[in-house]
Motif scaffolding. Structure first.
Motif, PDB file in Angstrom:
ATOM      1  N   ARG A 119      -3.329   9.771  -6.710  1.00 35.12           N
ATOM      2  CA  ARG A 119      -4.402   9.372  -5.805  1.00 35.12           C
ATOM      3  C   ARG A 119      -5.269  10.568  -5.423  1.00 35.12           C
TER       4      ARG A 119
ATOM      5  N   PRO B 259      -7.292   5.637  -9.092  1.00 32.98           N
ATOM      6  CA  PRO B 259      -7.137   4.545  -8.116  1.00 32.98           C
ATOM      7  C   PRO B 259      -5.673   4.122  -7.986  1.00 32.98           C
TER       8      PRO B 259
ATOM      9  N   GLU C  30      -3.781   1.807  -5.450  1.00 31.07           N
ATOM     10  CA  GLU C  30      -3.902   0.942  -4.282  1.00 31.07           C
ATOM     11  C   GLU C  30      -2.533   0.451  -3.814  1.00 31.07           C
ATOM     12  N   ARG C  31      -1.957  -0.420  -4.595  1.00 30.95           N
ATOM     13  CA  ARG C  31      -0.672  -0.994  -4.201  1.00 30.95           C
ATOM     14  C   ARG C  31       0.403  -0.647  -5.215  1.00 30.95           C
TER      15      ARG C  31
ATOM     16  N   CYS D  96       0.829  -1.208   0.000  1.00 33.26           N
ATOM     17  CA  CYS D  96       0.000   0.000   0.000  1.00 33.26           C
ATOM     18  C   CYS D  96       0.864   1.258   0.000  1.00 33.26           C
TER      19      CYS D  96
END
Length: 275
Positions: A91, A96, A98-99, A25
């Protein structure tokens, strides 16, 4: 506190391992204060960041971040500070994120610092930023110029010049950073004039401006006869030869041309003395 490891983070699910590699993350990727010597507010860096941000927003892909485990959890960035920063911007802009793809950095604390200068995937550090890296390697880790040279893949003279630049006043460093003064000139002035280098460089800037130059280079403060003229002088002498007594017999246009080159060299010599 027990040392953290990639194995522990994978087992705990903090790091996801897939066929493509390891992912973590964004919030778990941390920046150590003072580690990266890049000036994030520098105009050149801001422009490069904007280009990278737009590239990522449009679906571009970049290499994984090189990281080390952080005992408090997550990882520290070793190489990829700008990418991490731009991921955060993406972000915030609604993309998006996320990781993030990561790879373990293999090396000790000295090699981590040197990695800032040796990365091929980032915007190269400016000379002033490089000077900050070699200064820390020399003062904090007590490395010799030879050892630093091997670590950062720079010649020993280059490392020595960067170390000299790291000791220059803020004003002198700013002149180099802005492009008003070349690194070699700044280093020469610091070596010769120490704390008075700033005043000398101000005169150098005035001299450069007088001849229409925007940057103080060695050719401005210490002009040299052109290679073309030097070759022509040798050519003229070769045409008539030199006697066993060391006499060169020139006449006519050839003699006039040699005198012209000699006069130019004498003028340059006087200018260098005046500097």
């Amino acid at each position: 506190m027990a040392a953290n490891s990639f194995k522990q983070m994978i087992k705990a699910g903090e790091i996801k391992r897939t066929d493509s590699g390891m992912f973590i993350c964004l919030n778990d990727i941390h920046v150590k204060d003072g580690f990266n010597k890049r000036d994030d507010a520098d105009e050149r860096t801001l422009k490069a960041d904007e280009d990278l941000f737009q590239f990522l927003m449009n679906g571009g892909t970049v290499p994984p971040l090189e990281v080390v485990a952080r005992d408090e959890g997550g990882v520290w960035v070793v190489e990829g500070h700008r990418r991490r920063r731009c991921y955060e911007r993406c972000r915030e802009a609604g993309k998006p994120v996320e990781r993030i793809h990561i790879v373990p950095f293999v090396g000790n604390d000295i090699q981590r610092l040197a990695r800032i200068m040796t990365s091929n995937n980032q915007l190269p550090l400016s000379s002033v930023e490089q000077a900050a890296v070699v200064q820390e390697l020399a003062t904090t880790f007590n490395l010799t110029t030879s050892e630093i040279s091997k670590l950062v893949h720079k010649s020993i003279p280059t490392v020595e010049n960067l170390l000299t630049l790291s000791t220059a006043s803020h004003s002198v460093q700013q002149k180099v950073k802005s492009g008003a003064v070349s690194v070699d000139v700044a280093v020469d002035r610091v070596k010769e004039h120490g704390e008075n280098a700033e005043q000398v460089l101000k005169k150098d800037e005035e001299r450069a401006a007088a001849v229409g130059k925007k940057k103080v280079t060695r050719s401005v403060i210490a002009p040299e006869i052109s290679v073309k003229k030097a070759r022509r002088l040798v050519e003229l002498i070769s045409l008539v030869g030199v006697s066993n007594d060391g006499v060169i017999k020139l006449e006519g246009q050839a003699l006039a041309e040699v005198f012209e080159i000699i006069d130019e060299q004498n003028l340059i010599a006087r200018q260098r003395l005046a500097n």
